[in-house]
Write a protein that holds these residues in place. Structure first.
Motif, PDB file in Angstrom:
ATOM      1  N   ARG A  14     140.587 -13.848 -38.952  1.00 13.47           N
ATOM      2  CA  ARG A  14     140.908 -12.849 -37.925  1.00 13.47           C
ATOM      3  C   ARG A  14     139.651 -12.527 -37.127  1.00 13.47           C
ATOM      4  NH1 ARG A  14     145.559  -8.860 -40.548  1.00 13.47           N
ATOM      5  NH2 ARG A  14     147.018 -10.560 -41.004  1.00 13.47           N
ATOM      6  N   TYR A  39     139.182 -12.287 -33.770  1.00 11.81           N
ATOM      7  CA  TYR A  39     139.291 -11.299 -32.702  1.00 11.81           C
ATOM      8  C   TYR A  39     139.226  -9.874 -33.257  1.00 11.81           C
ATOM      9  CZ  TYR A  39     140.745 -15.008 -29.431  1.00 11.81           C
ATOM     10  OH  TYR A  39     140.793 -16.116 -28.639  1.00 11.81           O
ATOM     11  N   ASP A  40     139.893  -9.638 -34.385  1.00 11.68           N
ATOM     12  CA  ASP A  40     139.841  -8.308 -34.997  1.00 11.68           C
ATOM     13  C   ASP A  40     138.423  -7.969 -35.438  1.00 11.68           C
ATOM     14  OD1 ASP A  40     142.538  -8.017 -34.607  1.00 11.68           O
ATOM     15  OD2 ASP A  40     143.117  -8.410 -36.681  1.00 11.68           O
ATOM     16  N   VAL A  58     136.453  -6.763 -32.444  1.00  7.21           N
ATOM     17  CA  VAL A  58     136.811  -5.379 -32.122  1.00  7.21           C
ATOM     18  C   VAL A  58     136.118  -4.421 -33.085  1.00  7.21           C
ATOM     19  CG1 VAL A  58     138.706  -3.716 -32.045  1.00  7.21           C
ATOM     20  CG2 VAL A  58     139.001  -5.986 -31.038  1.00  7.21           C
ATOM     21  N   SER A  59     136.048  -4.799 -34.359  1.00  2.00           N
ATOM     22  CA  SER A  59     135.354  -3.971 -35.344  1.00  2.00           C
ATOM     23  C   SER A  59     133.881  -3.834 -34.998  1.00  2.00           C
ATOM     24  CB  SER A  59     135.518  -4.585 -36.738  1.00  2.00           C
ATOM     25  OG  SER A  59     134.853  -3.817 -37.717  1.00  2.00           O
ATOM     26  N   SER A  61     144.940 -12.477 -35.851  1.00  2.00           N
ATOM     27  CA  SER A  61     144.443 -11.176 -35.386  1.00  2.00           C
ATOM     28  C   SER A  61     145.521 -10.423 -34.636  1.00  2.00           C
ATOM     29  CB  SER A  61     143.228 -11.361 -34.471  1.00  2.00           C
ATOM     30  OG  SER A  61     142.090 -11.753 -35.196  1.00  2.00           O
ATOM     31  N   THR A  62     145.492  -9.098 -34.756  1.00  2.00           N
ATOM     32  CA  THR A  62     146.391  -8.269 -33.955  1.00  2.00           C
ATOM     33  C   THR A  62     145.847  -8.100 -32.543  1.00  2.00           C
ATOM     34  OG1 THR A  62     145.280  -6.271 -34.764  1.00  2.00           O
ATOM     35  CG2 THR A  62     147.210  -7.023 -35.983  1.00  2.00           C
ATOM     36  N   ALA A  63     144.530  -8.139 -32.393  1.00  2.17           N
ATOM     37  CA  ALA A  63     143.901  -8.003 -31.072  1.00  2.17           C
ATOM     38  C   ALA A  63     144.043  -9.297 -30.282  1.00  2.17           C
ATOM     39  CB  ALA A  63     142.430  -7.639 -31.217  1.00  2.17           C
ATOM     40  N   LYS A  64     144.248  -9.169 -28.992  1.00  2.00           N
ATOM     41  CA  LYS A  64     144.315 -10.318 -28.088  1.00  2.00           C
ATOM     42  C   LYS A  64     142.973 -10.467 -27.369  1.00  2.00           C
ATOM     43  CE  LYS A  64     148.562 -10.841 -29.280  1.00  2.00           C
ATOM     44  NZ  LYS A  64     148.907 -11.889 -30.275  1.00  2.00           N
ATOM     45  N   THR A 106     141.968  -7.716 -24.946  1.00  2.00           N
ATOM     46  CA  THR A 106     141.543  -6.506 -25.646  1.00  2.00           C
ATOM     47  C   THR A 106     140.113  -6.644 -26.146  1.00  2.00           C
ATOM     48  OG1 THR A 106     143.810  -6.077 -26.365  1.00  2.00           O
ATOM     49  CG2 THR A 106     142.054  -4.938 -27.554  1.00  2.00           C
ATOM     50  N   VAL A 107     139.796  -7.786 -26.712  1.00  5.10           N
ATOM     51  CA  VAL A 107     138.448  -8.015 -27.223  1.00  5.10           C
ATOM     52  C   VAL A 107     137.428  -7.940 -26.091  1.00  5.10           C
ATOM     53  CG1 VAL A 107     136.935  -9.673 -28.372  1.00  5.10           C
ATOM     54  CG2 VAL A 107     139.315  -9.439 -29.112  1.00  5.10           C
ATOM     55  N   GLU A 156     136.880  -4.337 -25.044  1.00  5.85           N
ATOM     56  CA  GLU A 156     136.097  -3.569 -26.013  1.00  5.85           C
ATOM     57  C   GLU A 156     134.614  -3.923 -25.919  1.00  5.85           C
ATOM     58  OE1 GLU A 156     136.962  -1.251 -28.172  1.00  5.85           O
ATOM     59  OE2 GLU A 156     139.144  -1.259 -27.944  1.00  5.85           O
TER      60      GLU A 156
END
Length: 339
Positions: free
Chosen positions: A151, A153-154, A157-158, A188-191, A194-195, A198
């Motif tokens: 994951r 992309y997640d 984001v983290s 990943s839930t993030a696309k 979105t990344v 962020e």
């Protein structure tokens, strides 16, 4: 000049004083982390000055009010892929990290995030090299083949969240992310949009070292029956068949939009130290944007060399963030969704 001497030179160089205008509530300081390299050799161009750059915000030239190269302390998030396919590479990375930390500045801080099925903040920002190495060794030692899923992309984001917790980006500290991965995003839930948003809001370019790994080949057992013969076992043929080729989303677009660098070169054992050096060898440019100009929320920014420097360096490649969102102090609006 060796990389060690190169780093000592840029760390010893006094920072260029930034011109600080009177701040108004309707202006926004936009910081640009910029790398300039020769396209053919990949060598960093490290002798440029403020007047050698031109910055455009939505096509309008901006006065560069902040300029610095190489000596600003760095806040770096190191993202380590500990999925099963990266088990050997992640353990080799720890050895490389032992050498690489020697190339960090004394005021640089590093945070460590490990990820497979989910990202885990292993270590918040610290100046302690001993603590960083200890935690890196610990998390990699627990990596197993059973850790499936990447994951990525997640995890990015983290990493952006760690910077958000630090507040807005300021001219006296630079930000960056370096991810070591096989670039096989999965689940990943993030696309991607979105990344990118962020990371732009966090003013943190994403850099990547991509490790080439192979998916294990599927094994198919073929049983050839033919004419059944009592007492004679069937003929069995074992063959190695490559599994179906899976297409993974790549980091390339995220790296490009945020102004980072992506490489899969691992000829050097100290590849991580080389990336640390290249991340530190970047320019920090800043300009004040007017928020009352009726422009779209997302401002496209272009960084180029002055005509004289373009003539001197016709093969120069400039890496910088694609823009900023004035409504979120640095975010991103996908193309086609601009106001």
């Amino acid at each position: 000049m060796t990389r060690r001497h190169f780093l000592l030179a840029i760390c010893a160089a006094p920072p260029v004083a930034a011109q600080q205008p009177t701040f108004r509530s309707d202006t926004l300081l936009v910081l640009l982390d910029v790398q300039v390299v020769d396209r053919d050799s990949g060598k960093v161009l490290d002798s440029l000055r403020r007047d050698d750059f031109q910055v455009e915000d939505e096509g309008q030239f901006q006065e560069i009010r902040v300029f610095e190269y190489g000596s600003t302390p760095l806040d770096l998030v190191l993202l380590v892929d500990v999925s099963g396919s990266m088990i050997e590479a992640s353990r080799a990375m720890v050895q490389t990290l032992r050498w690489a930390v020697q190339d960090l500045g004394t005021s640089d801080r590093v945070a460590l995030v490990a990820f497979s099925k989910k990202p885990t903040v292993v270590l918040p920002f610290t100046e302690s090299r001993t603590e960083l190495l200890r935690e890196a060794e610990r998390v990699v030692a627990h990596t197993t083949r059973l850790e499936q899923g990447t994951r990525l992309y997640d995890a990015l984001v983290s990493a952006a969240g760690l910077f958000r917790a630090e507040g807005r980006a300021v001219p006296d500290r630079r930000r960056a992310i370096l991810v070591v991965t096989d670039d096989k995003e999965s689940g990943s839930t993030a696309k991607a949009d979105t990344v990118i948003g962020e990371l732009l809001e966090a003013s943190a370019p994403a850099n990547a070292v991509v490790i080439n790994t192979r998916d294990p080949a599927g094994r198919r057992r073929i049983t050839r029956l033919g004419v059944p013969i009592p007492g004679v076992p069937p003929i069995i043929d074992d063959r190695q068949w490559p599994g179906p080729k899976q297409v993974y989303p790549s980091l390339e677009r995220i790296v490009t939009e945020t102004g980072g660098e992506m490489t899969n070169r691992r000829e050097r054992e100290d590849f991580l130290g080389e990336m640390f050096a290249r991340i530190r060898a970047r320019y920090l440019l800043g300009f004040y944007a007017d928020l009352n100009d009726n422009k779209p929320a997302f401002h496209r920014v272009t960084v180029r060399l002055s005509p004289a420097r373009q003539k001197e360096h016709p093969r120069a490649l400039i890496r910088a963030r694609s823009g900023y969102n004035a409504t979120t102090l640095g975010g991103y609006v996908p193309q086609g969704s601009r106001e």
